[in-house]
Design a protein around this motif. Structure first.
Motif, PDB file in Angstrom:
ATOM      1  N   LEU A 166      29.871 -47.693  20.182  1.00  0.00           N
ATOM      2  CA  LEU A 166      31.284 -47.747  19.797  1.00  0.00           C
ATOM      3  C   LEU A 166      31.833 -49.170  19.905  1.00  0.00           C
ATOM      4  N   VAL A 235      35.485 -47.753  16.301  1.00  0.00           N
ATOM      5  CA  VAL A 235      34.579 -47.675  15.157  1.00  0.00           C
ATOM      6  C   VAL A 235      33.184 -47.342  15.672  1.00  0.00           C
ATOM      7  N   PRO A 236      32.632 -46.180  15.295  1.00  0.00           N
ATOM      8  CA  PRO A 236      31.243 -45.883  15.639  1.00  0.00           C
ATOM      9  C   PRO A 236      30.336 -46.762  14.780  1.00  0.00           C
ATOM     10  N   CYS A 237      29.386 -47.428  15.425  1.00  0.00           N
ATOM     11  CA  CYS A 237      28.529 -48.397  14.727  1.00  0.00           C
ATOM     12  C   CYS A 237      27.067 -47.990  14.814  1.00  0.00           C
TER      13      CYS A 237
END
Lengths: 260, 260
Positions: A166, A235-237
């Protein structure tokens, strides 16, 4: 879960206020150990030290929590924590930051803070990077700590899917955010990236600077929009960079496989 | 298209054989200009030089093509090429490599070669990184040049989708590959990553090493499988790291938005 082991790193160095505030915020959740660069290493992305000796030094404790410095990048710190400092114990959570400065939009790819989080993710450990939109070494981290606290609790309880970490960005510390949202990285880039100088011998040199350009200012589902509107962005990365098939052009699928 | 402008960079430095072979291979396709680190910068990922002066030096031409060195990372090279060396002209193609060593599987995230390609991609320029699975400074690049030639022609003609660049890996130079395939990055990682030493003063230090561990050796649609089977791999890579919604766990969608 037993008392969790939480590894903390950053890219501003072990002396930065942000990492110390982060460790204090996490201290009640488990055993917290800091392994951070010995000096600021901003913009180091996932760089690692390939061909030089690395040293680990025990620094003064941070309110009773162990702190170590490494003469390398954030990725080096996480790797050496896992291979040496933690003596074979595996962290339950890797938390990087709190960075002094935003890592929203394209900054995620250059960020050393997120480099540490991606490295935690590469080890299969749930990992989060936190960044505050304020470069001041004395920035006020208090307004963002409730969000750090809540999100770390949730990730400790629930974990994250393999290969996903994240990227959390927090608005300027002069705004007390009231909300944290799941969004995507804003499309954008930097412009006017260099100041040009002439040294006393008449030779040119360049120094990185620049202005951020938001390429989709109307979109309300982005991290940059959140920051501009006083909202904490999550933002999930992906660690894996493979592009999904659906976005590939037809010519590439016709061209490959190619036989010599 | 008019005579294309092709920017070449790498992470092994302007003196490396791989970048010189690459420039010669591309020379008939347009105007080729090299802008490379002044020394080896392997494992630099997308690191950039944030807080130090950068200098650009004109080096000896490579068979009539201009070559410049920069005292920075591969990303610094691409940025300074666009902002200064190319005098406002925009490249039609950025090509990085040919790296001495594989950048398949997880190596893509640490690779300076791919850092240069991702940076070209960030500028909106079609970009490709090439890597040969051979660290020998005198490696034989001849068997891979037909693939470099064909793929660069195809990308010059067709372009690439915005935000996508290509990571191309070529098997050990002792094998002449016969095929090039579109695949995905193999899941895997390094283990046993540090050698531990004691210096004459009795202090420990660490040096990066390691063994690659393939986490899906049975999968035949990966770059590592291609390399192991004498096939050139092409992995389309995303600059954007945002994870798609479909892989997110339900708890994250329930937890966010979170109100303080």
């Amino acid at each position: 879960m037993n008392r969790p082991l939480i590894l903390v790193s950053n890219d501003d160095g072990y002396q930065a206020k942000g990492v110390r505030e982060l460790m204090k915020c996490l201290s009640s959740k488990g055993e917290v150990i800091g392994v951070c660069p010995d000096a600021p290493r901003s913009g180091q992305s996932m760089a690692l030290t390939v061909n030089a000796p690395l040293r680990v030094r025990r620094e003064d404790d941070v309110e009773g929590m162990e702190m170590y410095s490494v003469n390398g990048t954030p990725v080096d710190c996480v790797k050496l924590a896992v291979y040496s400092v933690l003596k074979g114990r595996r962290p339950d959570l890797v938390v990087a930051g709190i960075n002094h400065g935003s890592n929203a939009s394209i900054n995620v790819v250059y960020s050393g803070t997120m480099g540490a989080a991606f490295e935690g993710c590469a080890f299969g450990i749930p990992s989060i990077g936190f960044s505050l939109t304020d470069h001041d070494p004395k920035a006020d981290f208090a307004p963002c700590l409730p969000f750090v606290d809540a999100l770390c609790d949730a990730v400790l309880s629930n974990g994250l899917p393999g290969g996903v970490c994240l990227n959390v960005n927090i608005p300027d510390s002069k705004i007390a955010p009231e909300e944290m949202r799941l969004v995507r990285a804003c499309k954008g880039n930097w412009s006017d990236e260099y100041s040009e100088y002439t040294d006393p011998q008449g030779h040119k040199f360049y120094w990185l600077t620049g202005k951020f350009r938001n390429d989709e200012p109307e979109a309300t589902d982005t991290d940059q929009w959140c920051l501009d509107n006083g909202i904490v962005s999550v933002v999930p990365c992906m660690l894996d960079r493979t592009a999904p098939d659906v976005i590939l052009p037809s010519w590439l699928n016709s061209f490959l496989p190619y036989k010599a």
